[in-house]
Design a protein around this motif. Structure first.
Motif, PDB file in Angstrom:
ATOM      1  N   ILE A   1       0.752  -1.328   0.534  1.00  0.00           N
ATOM      2  CA  ILE A   1       0.207  -0.301  -0.341  1.00  0.00           C
ATOM      3  C   ILE A   1       0.617   1.044  -0.203  1.00  0.00           C
ATOM      4  O   ILE A   1       1.837   1.865   1.062  1.00  0.00           O
ATOM      5  CB  ILE A   1      -0.602   0.024   1.158  1.00  0.00           C
ATOM      6  N   ASN A   2       0.707   2.349  -1.069  1.00  0.00           N
ATOM      7  CA  ASN A   2       1.717   3.075  -0.831  1.00  0.00           C
ATOM      8  C   ASN A   2       0.673   5.096  -0.923  1.00  0.00           C
ATOM      9  O   ASN A   2      -0.434   4.594  -0.592  1.00  0.00           O
ATOM     10  CB  ASN A   2       1.835   2.968  -2.353  1.00  0.00           C
ATOM     11  N   TYR A   3       1.187   5.869  -0.215  1.00  0.00           N
ATOM     12  CA  TYR A   3       1.147   7.021   0.116  1.00  0.00           C
ATOM     13  C   TYR A   3       0.629   7.443  -1.785  1.00  0.00           C
ATOM     14  O   TYR A   3       1.175   7.640  -2.682  1.00  0.00           O
ATOM     15  CB  TYR A   3       1.533   7.757   0.654  1.00  0.00           C
ATOM     16  N   PRO A   4      -0.892   8.220  -1.410  1.00  0.00           N
ATOM     17  CA  PRO A   4      -1.818   8.682  -0.496  1.00  0.00           C
ATOM     18  C   PRO A   4      -3.086   7.378  -1.253  1.00  0.00           C
ATOM     19  O   PRO A   4      -2.366   6.983  -1.436  1.00  0.00           O
ATOM     20  CB  PRO A   4      -2.034  10.124  -1.164  1.00  0.00           C
ATOM     21  N   ALA A   5      -3.129   7.195  -0.254  1.00  0.00           N
ATOM     22  CA  ALA A   5      -4.854   6.680   0.184  1.00  0.00           C
ATOM     23  C   ALA A   5      -4.870   6.305   1.163  1.00  0.00           C
ATOM     24  O   ALA A   5      -5.120   6.634   1.675  1.00  0.00           O
ATOM     25  CB  ALA A   5      -4.070   4.642   0.310  1.00  0.00           C
ATOM     26  N   THR A   6      -6.702   5.555   0.440  1.00  0.00           N
ATOM     27  CA  THR A   6      -7.665   5.479   2.194  1.00  0.00           C
ATOM     28  C   THR A   6      -7.577   4.705   1.448  1.00  0.00           C
ATOM     29  O   THR A   6      -8.098   3.425   1.010  1.00  0.00           O
ATOM     30  CB  THR A   6      -8.783   6.356   1.407  1.00  0.00           C
ATOM     31  N   VAL A   7      -7.315   3.160   3.318  1.00  0.00           N
ATOM     32  CA  VAL A   7      -7.393   1.998   3.191  1.00  0.00           C
ATOM     33  C   VAL A   7      -8.935   1.377   4.162  1.00  0.00           C
ATOM     34  O   VAL A   7      -9.643   2.359   4.746  1.00  0.00           O
ATOM     35  CB  VAL A   7      -7.068   1.730   4.417  1.00  0.00           C
ATOM     36  N   THR A   8      -9.210   0.641   3.082  1.00  0.00           N
ATOM     37  CA  THR A   8     -10.607   0.479   3.619  1.00  0.00           C
ATOM     38  C   THR A   8     -10.834  -1.322   4.631  1.00  0.00           C
ATOM     39  O   THR A   8      -9.861  -1.742   3.911  1.00  0.00           O
ATOM     40  CB  THR A   8     -12.608   0.115   3.144  1.00  0.00           C
ATOM     41  N   VAL A   9     -10.735  -1.032   6.161  1.00  0.00           N
ATOM     42  CA  VAL A   9     -10.755  -2.631   5.938  1.00  0.00           C
ATOM     43  C   VAL A   9     -12.298  -3.048   7.179  1.00  0.00           C
ATOM     44  O   VAL A   9     -12.816  -2.228   7.851  1.00  0.00           O
ATOM     45  CB  VAL A   9      -9.601  -2.305   7.913  1.00  0.00           C
TER      46      VAL A   9
END
Length: 142
Positions: free
Chosen positions: A70-78
């Motif tokens: 996972i790289n920046y920028p990102a929004t992670v959904t868990v």
């Protein structure tokens, strides 16, 4: 083929610049912090915040299987999924997704929580609210 587990919801969290490792990927330790944040938010959302000196969860086991960086920028959904419901324990499975893409799993987390009386240091039955939410999730059509 992956078994579909009962859903208890999902949370979105931003990836911060400081969450990256030296080669620009989300640092492996941050996945565990995201799992912690998801658990704490979920417990607060259902009206069972962690209160020292009361009754609440402790971690009996946790793991993370890293699939893709996972790289920046990102929004992670868990995701928060029920894997097992015990007398005093709960095993959750978590899928890490980026953005709106639910076809690509970036990591797979798991955690076993045991409810304890913090003062006594002994396990206690799961709170009725947790049990009811989990049983409703199991009964819901997938």
């Amino acid at each position: 083929m992956q078994k579909t587990l009962p859903s208890l919801g999902e949370k979105q969290l931003p990836v911060r610049w400081g969450d990256l490792d030296a080669i620009g990927h989300l640092n492996n330790t941050v996945y565990f912090r995201l799992l912690e944040e998801v658990r704490v938010q979920w417990l607060e959302d259902i009206g069972l915040p962690i209160e020292p000196g009361a009754v609440g969860p402790v971690i009996a086991h946790t793991a993370c299987h890293f699939k893709r960086e996972i790289n920046y920028p990102a929004t992670v959904t868990v995701s928060i999924e029920l894997e097992h419901l015990g007398r005093s324990s709960l095993r959750l499975r978590h899928h890490f997704y980026v953005g709106d893409d639910r076809d690509t799993v970036y990591a797979l987390g798991e955690v076993t929580l045991v409810w304890v009386d913090y003062a006594a240091g002994k396990s206690v039955p799961l709170p009725a609210k947790i049990r009811a939410l989990c049983e409703a999730a199991v009964a819901a059509p997938v």
